[in-house]
Design a protein around this motif. Sequence first.
Motif, PDB file in Angstrom:
ATOM      1  N   TRP A 133     -11.966  45.373 -18.334  1.00 30.35           N
ATOM      2  CA  TRP A 133     -13.299  45.826 -18.707  1.00 30.35           C
ATOM      3  C   TRP A 133     -13.399  46.186 -20.187  1.00 30.35           C
ATOM      4  O   TRP A 133     -12.471  46.756 -20.763  1.00 30.35           O
ATOM      5  CB  TRP A 133     -13.684  47.068 -17.897  1.00 30.35           C
ATOM      6  N   PHE A 162     -20.222  44.918  -6.708  1.00 31.99           N
ATOM      7  CA  PHE A 162     -19.370  45.614  -7.663  1.00 31.99           C
ATOM      8  C   PHE A 162     -17.943  45.756  -7.157  1.00 31.99           C
ATOM      9  O   PHE A 162     -16.989  45.735  -7.944  1.00 31.99           O
ATOM     10  CB  PHE A 162     -19.964  46.997  -7.982  1.00 31.99           C
ATOM     11  N   CYS A 192     -18.029  52.005 -10.924  1.00 34.67           N
ATOM     12  CA  CYS A 192     -16.692  51.587 -10.484  1.00 34.67           C
ATOM     13  C   CYS A 192     -16.156  52.544  -9.421  1.00 34.67           C
ATOM     14  O   CYS A 192     -15.612  52.109  -8.384  1.00 34.67           O
ATOM     15  CB  CYS A 192     -15.737  51.540 -11.669  1.00 34.67           C
ATOM     16  N   ARG A 193     -16.287  53.811  -9.653  1.00 30.60           N
ATOM     17  CA  ARG A 193     -15.752  54.788  -8.700  1.00 30.60           C
ATOM     18  C   ARG A 193     -16.534  54.789  -7.397  1.00 30.60           C
ATOM     19  O   ARG A 193     -15.964  55.027  -6.326  1.00 30.60           O
ATOM     20  CB  ARG A 193     -15.740  56.174  -9.338  1.00 30.60           C
ATOM     21  N   GLU A 227     -10.622  43.332 -12.510  1.00 31.29           N
ATOM     22  CA  GLU A 227     -11.041  42.790 -13.803  1.00 31.29           C
ATOM     23  C   GLU A 227     -10.579  43.667 -14.973  1.00 31.29           C
ATOM     24  O   GLU A 227     -10.275  44.851 -14.811  1.00 31.29           O
ATOM     25  CB  GLU A 227     -12.565  42.661 -13.844  1.00 31.29           C
ATOM     26  N   ALA A 258     -20.961  52.965 -16.219  1.00 34.85           N
ATOM     27  CA  ALA A 258     -19.997  51.978 -15.737  1.00 34.85           C
ATOM     28  C   ALA A 258     -18.883  52.643 -14.933  1.00 34.85           C
ATOM     29  O   ALA A 258     -18.483  52.138 -13.869  1.00 34.85           O
ATOM     30  CB  ALA A 258     -19.419  51.196 -16.920  1.00 34.85           C
ATOM     31  N   LEU A 259     -18.388  53.761 -15.435  1.00 29.48           N
ATOM     32  CA  LEU A 259     -17.318  54.461 -14.714  1.00 29.48           C
ATOM     33  C   LEU A 259     -17.818  54.959 -13.361  1.00 29.48           C
ATOM     34  O   LEU A 259     -17.105  54.849 -12.343  1.00 29.48           O
ATOM     35  CB  LEU A 259     -16.807  55.626 -15.558  1.00 29.48           C
ATOM     36  N   LEU A 319     -15.066  43.451  -8.295  1.00 26.45           N
ATOM     37  CA  LEU A 319     -14.645  43.465  -9.702  1.00 26.45           C
ATOM     38  C   LEU A 319     -13.472  44.406  -9.959  1.00 26.45           C
ATOM     39  O   LEU A 319     -13.156  44.713 -11.105  1.00 26.45           O
ATOM     40  CB  LEU A 319     -15.834  43.878 -10.581  1.00 26.45           C
ATOM     41  N   ALA A 320     -12.805  44.834  -8.896  1.00 29.75           N
ATOM     42  CA  ALA A 320     -11.760  45.857  -9.019  1.00 29.75           C
ATOM     43  C   ALA A 320     -10.586  45.409  -9.877  1.00 29.75           C
ATOM     44  O   ALA A 320      -9.937  46.239 -10.524  1.00 29.75           O
ATOM     45  CB  ALA A 320     -11.279  46.273  -7.633  1.00 29.75           C
ATOM     46  N   GLU A 332     -10.669  52.358  -9.887  1.00 30.87           N
ATOM     47  CA  GLU A 332     -10.622  52.822 -11.263  1.00 30.87           C
ATOM     48  C   GLU A 332     -10.570  51.592 -12.177  1.00 30.87           C
ATOM     49  O   GLU A 332      -9.702  50.735 -12.011  1.00 30.87           O
ATOM     50  CB  GLU A 332      -9.389  53.696 -11.512  1.00 30.87           C
ATOM     51  N   PRO A 333     -11.478  51.467 -13.127  1.00 32.27           N
ATOM     52  CA  PRO A 333     -11.510  50.262 -13.969  1.00 32.27           C
ATOM     53  C   PRO A 333     -10.317  50.197 -14.927  1.00 32.27           C
ATOM     54  O   PRO A 333      -9.846  51.228 -15.418  1.00 32.27           O
ATOM     55  CB  PRO A 333     -12.817  50.417 -14.738  1.00 32.27           C
TER      56      PRO A 333
END
Length: 302
Positions: free
Chosen positions: A195, A187, A212-213, A193, A208-209, A190-191, A218-219
Amino acid sequence: MNPWRLRLLSQLDTLGTVRAVAQSANLSPSNVSQQLAVLEAETHTQLLERTGRRVRLTPAGLILARRARAILDHMNSVEAELRGFGEEPAGLVRLGAFQSAIHTMAVPAVTRLAREHPGLDVEVLQLEPHESMPALRGGDADIIITTTDFDELPLGPDLDLVPLARDSILLVVPPEHPAAGRGAVDFAALADESWAFDMPQSYMANLALRLCRQARFEPRVVCRFSNYMMTLQHVEAGLSIALLPGLAVDHSRYRVVTSELAAPVTRTITAAIRRGSPPRAAVRAVLEALRHHPDLPSPGCE
């Protein structure tokens, strides 16, 4: 006590405001307030108290609202028993389900039930987990398909649970994406990307959040859709990537590639009903039909 007014009181406990109850019942707020005032007169008890511009339930109101659910469920059970003494499932059952479970679980179950029990009517409601649990507790749904993994709104001891299946959470990317076909994805990679997210406070948006965290970024969210088909179209066009349940991904319609996560994430799919008197025959029939899904992994699979 009038059962309809009891249901309004129960909904006030669940939804919190007279305006929300009015919207749910297709009434005006003044009409709801009038009916609750009549209920107070019927019970000779103060059920509501005003705090500023809002009303809230008194301790007596809370007790009656929460017992009203058991009263209404028992009335439904008695009504079903009187129709053929419960031998044949009949009547209306309202089934709430999140969107990826509708075509994979709810529709096949309802199709079988229509053949086997012609006197049974099943109304399918699209309700995501943050919507379905209040609807079940408030009496607007008889059964819900939800997940036990929605931490923001836990399933409590007031509900009976029936495990149905397990579903993997997958990364969804367009075919030309560098991650396509490369196995499990870290994961943290994917920083940078773009979303596609579900709507705020929904199960998938919160999940999802959180992931990411946990990966220390932060997406960059470029779109939000409440419909998985729109999400898949956006990803297919190369405009974003997404995190979706496996049940939601239709490879026959969309040119997308799915990948497992390096740290696998699954959700447990569960049916829930209100705890109380034994469920009526119609509810039991729907629960049994939902459990018959040979194409889905059972909740005990690893």
